[in-house]
Scaffold this motif. Structure first.
Motif, PDB file in Angstrom:
ATOM      1  N   THR A  66       8.417  22.215  51.002  1.00 32.76           N
ATOM      2  CA  THR A  66       7.844  21.984  52.392  1.00 32.76           C
ATOM      3  C   THR A  66       8.745  21.748  53.596  1.00 32.76           C
ATOM      4  OG1 THR A  66       7.078  19.903  52.145  1.00 32.76           O
ATOM      5  CG2 THR A  66       5.513  21.628  51.372  1.00 32.76           C
ATOM      6  N   TYR A  67       8.469  22.087  54.750  1.00 31.90           N
ATOM      7  CA  TYR A  67       9.432  21.470  55.760  1.00 31.90           C
ATOM      8  C   TYR A  67       8.435  21.118  56.982  1.00 31.90           C
ATOM      9  CZ  TYR A  67       8.698  26.112  58.057  1.00 31.90           C
ATOM     10  OH  TYR A  67       8.082  27.204  58.801  1.00 31.90           O
ATOM     11  N   ARG A 124       4.557  19.385  62.234  1.00 32.07           N
ATOM     12  CA  ARG A 124       3.692  19.703  61.307  1.00 32.07           C
ATOM     13  C   ARG A 124       4.263  20.410  60.001  1.00 32.07           C
ATOM     14  NH1 ARG A 124       0.414  24.367  64.576  1.00 32.07           N
ATOM     15  NH2 ARG A 124       2.508  24.559  65.221  1.00 32.07           N
ATOM     16  N   GLU A 125       3.725  19.786  58.909  1.00 30.58           N
ATOM     17  CA  GLU A 125       4.277  20.229  57.601  1.00 30.58           C
ATOM     18  C   GLU A 125       3.756  21.520  57.387  1.00 30.58           C
ATOM     19  OE1 GLU A 125       4.459  18.351  53.165  1.00 30.58           O
ATOM     20  OE2 GLU A 125       2.919  17.927  54.178  1.00 30.58           O
ATOM     21  N   ARG A 126       4.820  22.336  56.742  1.00 29.04           N
ATOM     22  CA  ARG A 126       4.503  23.800  56.541  1.00 29.04           C
ATOM     23  C   ARG A 126       4.972  24.347  55.237  1.00 29.04           C
ATOM     24  NH1 ARG A 126       2.861  27.144  60.693  1.00 29.04           N
ATOM     25  NH2 ARG A 126       3.072  26.192  62.856  1.00 29.04           N
ATOM     26  N   CYS A 127       4.431  25.158  54.661  1.00 25.89           N
ATOM     27  CA  CYS A 127       4.932  25.751  53.334  1.00 25.89           C
ATOM     28  C   CYS A 127       6.337  26.307  53.635  1.00 25.89           C
ATOM     29  CB  CYS A 127       3.934  26.667  52.660  1.00 25.89           C
ATOM     30  SG  CYS A 127       4.543  27.530  51.289  1.00 25.89           S
ATOM     31  N   GLY A 128       7.483  26.059  52.725  1.00 26.32           N
ATOM     32  CA  GLY A 128       8.586  26.625  52.729  1.00 26.32           C
ATOM     33  C   GLY A 128       8.619  28.253  52.375  1.00 26.32           C
ATOM     34  N   ARG A 129       7.652  28.561  51.803  1.00 26.52           N
ATOM     35  CA  ARG A 129       7.593  29.912  51.187  1.00 26.52           C
ATOM     36  C   ARG A 129       6.759  30.813  52.228  1.00 26.52           C
ATOM     37  NH1 ARG A 129       5.038  31.796  45.580  1.00 26.52           N
ATOM     38  NH2 ARG A 129       5.851  33.865  45.355  1.00 26.52           N
ATOM     39  N   CYS A 130       5.725  30.536  52.725  1.00 30.73           N
ATOM     40  CA  CYS A 130       4.919  31.621  53.625  1.00 30.73           C
ATOM     41  C   CYS A 130       4.879  30.757  54.830  1.00 30.73           C
ATOM     42  CB  CYS A 130       3.548  31.655  52.997  1.00 30.73           C
ATOM     43  SG  CYS A 130       2.533  30.412  52.889  1.00 30.73           S
ATOM     44  N   GLY A 131       5.315  29.708  55.270  1.00 34.13           N
ATOM     45  CA  GLY A 131       5.088  28.970  56.557  1.00 34.13           C
ATOM     46  C   GLY A 131       3.716  28.726  56.987  1.00 34.13           C
TER      47      GLY A 131
END
Length: 92
Positions: free
Chosen positions: A75-76, A82-89
């Motif tokens: 994640t980033y 906001r925390e987002r998925c590092g794969r799909c955003g």
């Protein structure tokens, strides 16, 4: 775009909507250089169209890994925090 696709991307001829309408499954005029007509239509080789369709299918297939993401990767945090998925955003 690959070198081959780049080479194939040049039109093989031009026609007009009127010619296409008149041809109606028969024979119509095709010009080898642009006519500078408002209804001018570029014509491309079947090889180029097929290559583009294949490339499109490959890209769609590679997209499925993003669309099917179950958010189990890294994640980033984006600029708003906001925390987002590092794969799909996607927002988590």
């Amino acid at each position: 775009m690959t070198d081959k696709l780049e080479a194939l991307s040049q039109p093989v001829g031009w026609t007009t909507q009127e010619e296409l309408n008149e041809a109606n499954g028969g024979v119509g005029w095709m010009f080898l250089s642009p006519m500078k007509q408002p209804d001018e239509i570029a014509l491309y080789s079947q090889e180029y169209v097929t290559a583009l369709l294949n490339e499109n299918a490959e890209l769609k297939a590679s997209l499925s890994e993003w669309e099917d993401c179950k958010h189990d990767g890294a994640t980033y945090h984006d600029m708003s925090g906001r925390e987002r998925c590092g794969r799909c955003g996607a927002d988590l």
